[in-house]
Write an enzyme that holds these catalytic residues in place. Structure first.
Site, PDB file in Angstrom:
ATOM      1  N   ALA A 228       0.854  -1.179   0.000  1.00 42.86           N
ATOM      2  CA  ALA A 228       0.000   0.000   0.000  1.00 42.86           C
ATOM      3  C   ALA A 228       0.895   1.236   0.000  1.00 42.86           C
ATOM      4  CB  ALA A 228      -0.883  -0.015   1.236  1.00 42.86           C
TER       5      ALA A 228
ATOM      6  N   GLY B 216       0.410  -5.169   0.563  1.00 43.97           N
ATOM      7  CA  GLY B 216      -0.700  -5.117  -0.387  1.00 43.97           C
ATOM      8  C   GLY B 216      -0.304  -5.662  -1.749  1.00 43.97           C
TER       9      GLY B 216
ATOM     10  N   GLU C 247      -0.734  -9.214  -1.514  1.00 43.69           N
ATOM     11  CA  GLU C 247      -2.181  -9.479  -1.424  1.00 43.69           C
ATOM     12  C   GLU C 247      -2.828  -9.426  -2.814  1.00 43.69           C
ATOM     13  OE1 GLU C 247      -2.630  -6.531   1.762  1.00 43.69           O
ATOM     14  OE2 GLU C 247      -3.566  -8.114   2.943  1.00 43.69           O
TER      15      GLU C 247
END
Ligand code: 3HC
Ligand code: NAI
Length: 697
Positions: free
Chosen positions: A63, A102, A105
């Site tokens: 992120a 992220g 992910e």
């Protein structure tokens, strides 16, 4: 579609590319670009499969941390990934560099993962005081197993693509052109008519559910005081006990709780502080650096041998120079013993140890240092000895060689004045044990050349240290701040507070150890000698200074090395045991100074020790000794065991509120006297309702 994410259709394969330097973080532009590209690919009739890859040095590294704490522009990452999970065409992630947080992910939401052998994957959110917040805690245990997921999520450890492939987390490890390989993989999936491998449809199982409590107990010790690691265990357990949707709900709830808490704010602050420390004020980023391929170290004692290991580990030639061949032999033996120990512990191979040892040589002749690029002096802390060494270095070293001193208290400008080339002289203040501690104070002398500064900062990075710039003053940043800390520990003892209470209060605050245990570890004789010399010189040293420590030293209680100091130590043990003899010595010192015991709370103990650090730091900032408040935080985290989750003394001060600190200090001044003089900068910021963070540059 934004330029951060583009799509090309080649041979019925949609290639979606992320291009968001430097690390392809999942900024708003990347999230929204990914969403529209994936939707377009889903709808495009000719597209049979999708490949997701990244330009630049890495796959998505997580992120965008700079967006944290601000309102999130949709799509939020979990929503984007929920959307991707509904895609009916195979998606193949092509991994290179580091697929982190992220980024991993996203890759786990794809149906397949193809990775370069050099790629690494990880979920490092815990290191930012968080847990993976976009399904990572639910998908990783389902695909890679609970054990590996617990390990990776609670430690933040990056694993190689080979290890990831063994666990099923990566489908294929490839060499050569990654994109070509990923496209070929996608075509094969289509040709074979393989069903979509959607991780959210899988289940996570565990052979022994006791593993969760075992992890909790272990982390309570190794990550004492941190919230995030415990929450990480809770959410991985949820992956086993709940369905995917329920697990994601729990993950979201705890992620948001951590994100808004002080610990994560502190750890995110440190992430940027650490990187900011590398920026030297007034130094152009393009400043050239000098080449450093060989190093000489003068003095192979405690520090010199530890410093040498840093460079040997990086494959550099190291020459040790000692004042006698016996001392040289001792230093070399010490370094050899370190490498033998590493082999015995299985950390390195015998060949690696031999290669490092082969890079080491020794001499007692300065003339042999005529070709080295860098010299680090680590001889006795005495200006006369330093003068002798630097005069000789000036005579024998080649022009352009960097001449550094590891002095902890002496003036670098004075040391530089012993040479005809003060522009080449710099302070490189390592911390003990020098091969382990990550902090390196880089002391910028009045005449230190810019390229010497730039080289030193680069060198710090090369040997895996965090370089922090300090100006010249007694004790530089870190040790100078310790003075008030030590003074108050002594004052609390004279107020009748038992050593064990003082240390426990600071340990519970999160320090690696309390001040008196630290004193025992460092040796009480060091401070004793300094005070004695100052008194003999006629300096004004208050009678309370070292009132107890001096009595301990005179009673032979020099600290751990003597088996006794503020505490007693059993043979071979480092565990401090309270000792009635110390209580007696304290009583005697109190009586001699007419002191009676006071009733002091643990809260006051912490304030009286931590606030002097903050006060001295304000003076240090005002004098320009430290470049910025966050540098001071880095010094205290990496050099002094300050609790990471409190973000360092400056960040901590901001969370307490400078007004509150000043009010408490005024109270202490009225009760305990002028030692509590408040630094003008601290006072001024408090009056203006500002924070240290407002001074950032
Ligand atoms: N967001 C924003 N900026 C980032 C960033 C991120 N995730 N990661 C790195 N950067 C910035 C750095 O601040 C630095 O900026 P600067 O040049 O202005 O100082 C620049 O990118 C380069 O970073 P490094 O100097 O660290 O470069 P390296 O090549 O040494 O390392 C890296 C690259 C391994 C990717 C390292 O930067 C790193 O570990 N980054 C953080 C990864 C991370 O923690 N990801 C998880 C984020 S949280 C998350 O994903 C939540 C999710 O679960 C919902
Ligand atoms: P030490 O006493 O363990 O080692 C000093 C070594 O220097 C000895 O081996 C000695 O033989 C050698 N030496 C002395 N004079 C010499 C000379 N003229 N030429 C060549 N070698 C000479 O001391 P230590 O602890 O390693 O400290 C060295 C320096 O590092 C000091 O300046 C000290 O202030 C600084 N320092 C020490 C730290 C610590 O925790 N010990 C931490 C940071 C800095």
């Amino acid at each position: 579609m934004t330029s951060a994410v583009t799509m090309n259709i080649v041979d019925n394969i949609a290639v979606i590319e992320v291009d968001n330097p430097p690390v392809n973080a999942l900024s708003f532009a990347v999230r929204s670009g990914l969403q529209s590209c994936v939707r377009e690919a889903e709808q495009h009739q000719s597209v049979e499969a999708i490949v997701l890859s990244c330009r630049g040095k890495t796959f998505i590294a997580g992120a965008d941390i700079t967006e944290f704490g601000k309102p999130m522009q949709p799509p939020a990452l979990p929503d984007l990934l929920a959307d991707m999970d509904t895609i009916s065409k195979p998606i193949v992630a092509a991994l290179h560099g580091t697929a982190l947080g992220g980024g991993l992910e996203v890759a786990l939401t794809c149906h397949y993962r193809v990775a370069l052998a050099s790629a690494k994957v990880g979920l490092p959110e815990v290191l930012l005081g968080l847990l993976p917040g976009a399904g990572g805690t639910q998908r990783l245990p389902r695909i890679a197993g609970v054990e590996l997921a617990l390990d990776m999520i609670t430690s933040g450890r990056k694993v190689s693509s080979t290890e990831a492939a063994k666990a099923g987390l990566v489908d294929k490890v490839v060499d050569g052109d990654l994109l070509d390989n990923a496209i070929a993989f996608a075509k094969q999936v289509v040709a074979d008519g393989q069903p979509l491998k959607r991780i959210s449809d899988m289940t996570a199982t565990v052979s022994d559910p006791a593993v969760f409590d075992e992890y909790r107990a272990k982390l309570a010790k190794t990550r004492r005081g941190f919230d995030a690691p415990q929450y990480c265990v809770d959410v991985v357990q949820a992956a086993v006990e709940c369905d995917f949707a329920e697990g994601c709900k729990k993950e979201r709830e705890l992620f948001l709780k951590l994100m808004t808490g002080t610990q994560s704010q502190a750890q995110r602050h440190l992430f940027f502080a650490e990187r900011q420390a590398g920026h030297v004020v007034g130094l152009d980023k393009a400043t050239p650096t000098r080449e450093v391929n060989s190093v000489a170290i003068i003095g192979a004692g405690t520090m010199g041998s530890g410093i040498a290991i840093n460079f040997l580990n990086k494959g550099m030639q190291v020459t040790l120079l000692e004042m006698s061949l016996e001392a040289l032999e001792r230093g070399i033996e010490h370094i050899y013993a370190y490498y033998d120990g590493q082999v015995n512990k299985g950390r390195i191979t015998q060949d690696q140890a031999d290669a490092s040892k082969a890079l080491l040589s020794g001499t007692d002749a300065y003339a042999e240092l005529d070709s080295v690029d860098l010299v680090i002096e680590a001889v006795f802390e005495n200006m006369g000895v330093k003068k002798d060494v630097f005069t000789k270095l000036d005579k024998y070293c080649k022009p352009g060689a960097i001449l550094a001193s590891n002095t902890s208290t002496l003036n670098i400008d004075t040391i530089a004045s012993f040479t005809s080339r003060p522009e080449d002289v710099i302070g490189l203040h390592f911390f003990s044990p020098a091969n382990i501690m990550r902090l390196l104070e880089v002391v910028r002398g009045e005449k230190t050349a810019d390229d010497v500064m730039a080289t030193a900062m680069k060198l710090a990075k090369d040997i895996n240290k965090i370089g922090v710039v300090s100006g010249v003053c007694d004790g530089f940043i870190g040790n100078r701040m310790l003075k008030g800390y030590g003074r108050e520990a002594g004052a609390l003892l004279l107020d009748g507070v038992a050593p064990v209470r003082i240390d426990k209060a600071l340990y519970d605050f999160g320090m690696a150890m309390g001040p008196l245990t630290m004193g025992d570890l460092a040796g009480l004789d060091v401070g004793y000698r300094v005070r004695k010399e100052r008194r003999e010189r006629g300096d004004d040293v208050p009678v309370t200074d070292g009132a107890i420590a001096d009595r301990l030293v005179e009673a032979g209680r020099l600290g751990q090395k003597a088996g006794k100091g503020y505490y007693h130590y059993e043979a071979g043990s480092r565990t401090p045991i309270p000792d009635p003899e110390v209580d007696e010595i304290i009583q005697q010192a109190m009586a001699a100074l007419n002191r009676t015991a006071k009733d002091i709370s643990d809260e006051e103990i912490v304030k009286r020790l931590i606030y002097p650090l903050i006060n001295e730091a304000a003076l240090i900032l005002d004098e320009g000794i430290a470049q910025r408040p966050s540098d001071i935080d880095v010094v205290y985290i990496y050099g002094y065991g300050f609790p990471v989750y409190r973000g360092g003394p400056m960040f901590y001060a901001d969370t307490v509120g400078l007004k509150n600190i000043v009010a408490d200090m005024e109270d202490f001044k009225s009760r305990y006297g002028d030692d509590w003089e408040i630094a003008p900068l601290l006072k001024q910021l408090a009056e203006q309702g500002r924070k240290f963070a407002d001074l950032a540059k």
